[in-house]
Design an enzyme around this catalytic site. Structure first.
Site, PDB file in Angstrom:
ATOM      1  N   LYS A  77      55.801 116.844  17.089  1.00  0.00           N
ATOM      2  CA  LYS A  77      54.399 117.068  17.417  1.00  0.00           C
ATOM      3  C   LYS A  77      53.546 115.880  16.957  1.00  0.00           C
ATOM      4  O   LYS A  77      53.739 115.353  15.857  1.00  0.00           O
ATOM      5  CB  LYS A  77      53.922 118.359  16.740  1.00  0.00           C
ATOM      6  N   SER A 151      48.708 124.893  19.386  1.00  0.00           N
ATOM      7  CA  SER A 151      48.560 123.467  19.639  1.00  0.00           C
ATOM      8  C   SER A 151      49.885 122.711  19.766  1.00  0.00           C
ATOM      9  O   SER A 151      49.892 121.535  20.129  1.00  0.00           O
ATOM     10  CB  SER A 151      47.719 122.825  18.532  1.00  0.00           C
ATOM     11  N   SER A 175      49.852 128.137  16.105  1.00  0.00           N
ATOM     12  CA  SER A 175      50.166 126.997  16.958  1.00  0.00           C
ATOM     13  C   SER A 175      51.640 126.769  17.232  1.00  0.00           C
ATOM     14  O   SER A 175      51.984 125.952  18.082  1.00  0.00           O
ATOM     15  CB  SER A 175      49.563 125.716  16.364  1.00  0.00           C
TER      16      SER A 175
END
Length: 446
Positions: A77, A151, A175
């Protein structure tokens, strides 16, 4: 010819250790998959093709037999440092400066033999439950008209599309679990302090945790062990556990739609048939949970945005940070979080695991949410993902597990929550659900 795309991390690592395939062959196949499909999916901000192949070759100088993730391609990420790559955090306001060192979780993956093939798209500053912005839009590989979630949306999309078998993400208000639920993946948000955090400026007051995204519980267990720097624990012998099932939204005024309530009830029925003590029971969520969640959510963004040029932030991010600045002082005290733990602890003294829907409805359409107003984003996010925030506020472990399908054939999912230190128990229950209700691992994009 054997293909390694679509194989699990466990299978790939075993084959590399046994020298049935080289790390370069595995990585090259996955890079080809990325090249073929990521233009449609939008999982990656940057792909490290040459560097990844070179790092795969370097693995041959190590003792492959000692590497639990030998030759496994992973995605990271884009809010965690990868040596030699810029960490943009989904924003035009962050510097395009290569990181000098890996984040500790990335370093642990590499030490275990994993190869980082790229950094994945996130919404700006990882604020929202949809992933789009100046660096790209991550779509759900099962339904490209829908967002992958956020996210950790790019990481989830990469795994669900078969571009990597596992990915690293993090979870400050859901997330990991939100995009996993959208994309048919297993995700584990560990309890506080189990895996090193070091996310942004203070981990959103200790609410954000790093964790795995995977297609199987076995892979999630393997990657979690590497991230936590512990020995991988095999599934325990069947243990009868007390499981509470609740389909009530923790946030007042948000309705959970039928596909998700049905999935939770069907999962509960299967676990009951497997011998667990299952009964309906709603946690005593306080009426102030909605306002507390909003205060912590916005205050975390306010802190992360402090050093950035607001003129280069999207409007929804600027407003989110501005709202949060008024809450930072109060949130830092941790009073509300401690009150929530005290309120919910007796429930988890009575029940080993809480089973809930993972989401309240299917994910929003994949559109330019970063160009829309703040309130519209808040309402869209809250309407579909109210189930996750309490467990970031408490700091207790929680998982998303695929279960069943939505009317359009995309994945549905349930959430498992446990008391502190119960990660292994959650993985065991998730593993039972996986056996009782198997799910196809990756989306077909051909």
């Amino acid at each position: 010819m054997t293909t390694w795309v679509g194989r699990t991390a466990t299978e790939i690592a075993a084959a590399v250790r046994e020298q049935r395939v080289t790390p370069r062959e595995v990585v090259a196949e996955h890079l080809a998959r990325i090249g073929r499909f990521d233009g449609r999916v939008g999982a990656f901000r940057t792909v490290r093709a040459e560097a990844a192949l070179a790092e795969a070759d370097e693995l041959l100088s190590r003792d492959l037999g000692q590497l639990p993730l030998a030759g496994v391609p992973v995605a990271v990420k884009d809010n965690l440092a990868v040596r030699g790559e810029a960490n943009r955090n989904g924003s035009a306001a962050t510097p395009d400066t290569p990181a000098g060192e890996d984040h500790v979780t990335v370093a642990r993956l590499r030490a275990a033999g994993a190869v980082v093939v790229g950094l994945t798209n996130v919404p700006e500053l990882c604020v929202f439950g949809t992933t789009e912005g100046v660096h790209g839009t991550a779509r759900n590989p099962w339904d490209l008209s829908r967002t992958a979630g956020g996210s950790s949306g790019g990481s989830a999309a990469a795994v669900a599309a078969g571009m990597v078998p596992v990915a690293l993400g993090n979870d400050g208000m859901g997330s990991l679990r939100i995009p996993a639920a959208n994309c048919g993946l297993v995700a584990l948000k560990p309890g506080h302090g189990v895996v090193p955090a070091g996310i942004g400026h203070g981990d959103w007051f200790g609410m954000s945790e790093n964790g795995p995204l995977a297609t199987t519980v076995e892979d999630a267990r393997l990657m979690f062990a590497v991230l936590a720097d512990t020995e991988q624990q095999p599934p325990a012998e069947p243990v009868t556990r007390g499981i509470a099932v609740s389909v009530r939204s923790p946030l007042a005024g948000v309705r959970v739609t039928r596909p998700y309530t049905t999935a939770a009830r069907q999962a509960a029925a299967l676990l009951s048939e497997a011998g667990h003590r299952v009964r309906p029971a709603n946690p005593p969520y306080p009426v102030w949970l909605s306002t507390t969640s909003l205060a912590h959510w916005t205050a975390g963004t306010a802190v992360d945005a402090e050093d950035l040029d607001p003129r280069r932030l999207a409007r929804r991010t600027r407003v989110h940070a501005a709202v949060g600045r008024r809450f930072v002082t109060g949130v830092r005290t941790g009073v509300r979080r401690e009150q929530l733990r005290a309120r919910l602890a007796p429930f988890f003294a009575e029940h080993d695991v809480l089973l809930t829907p993972a989401l309240a409805r299917r994910s929003p359409a994949s559109v330019a949410w970063h160009e829309r107003g703040w309130l519209r984003n808040i309402l869209a996010n809250t309407a579909y993902s109210p189930m996750t925030p309490p467990w970031n506020l408490t700091g207790w472990p929680a998982m998303a597990v695929p279960f069943g399908t939505l009317p359009n054939g995309a994945p549905c999912a349930v959430q498992l929550v446990g008391r502190p230190g119960s990660e292994a128990a959650l993985l065991d229950v998730a593993g039972q659900l996986e056996v009782l209700n198997p799910w196809r691992r990756t989306a077909r994009l051909d």
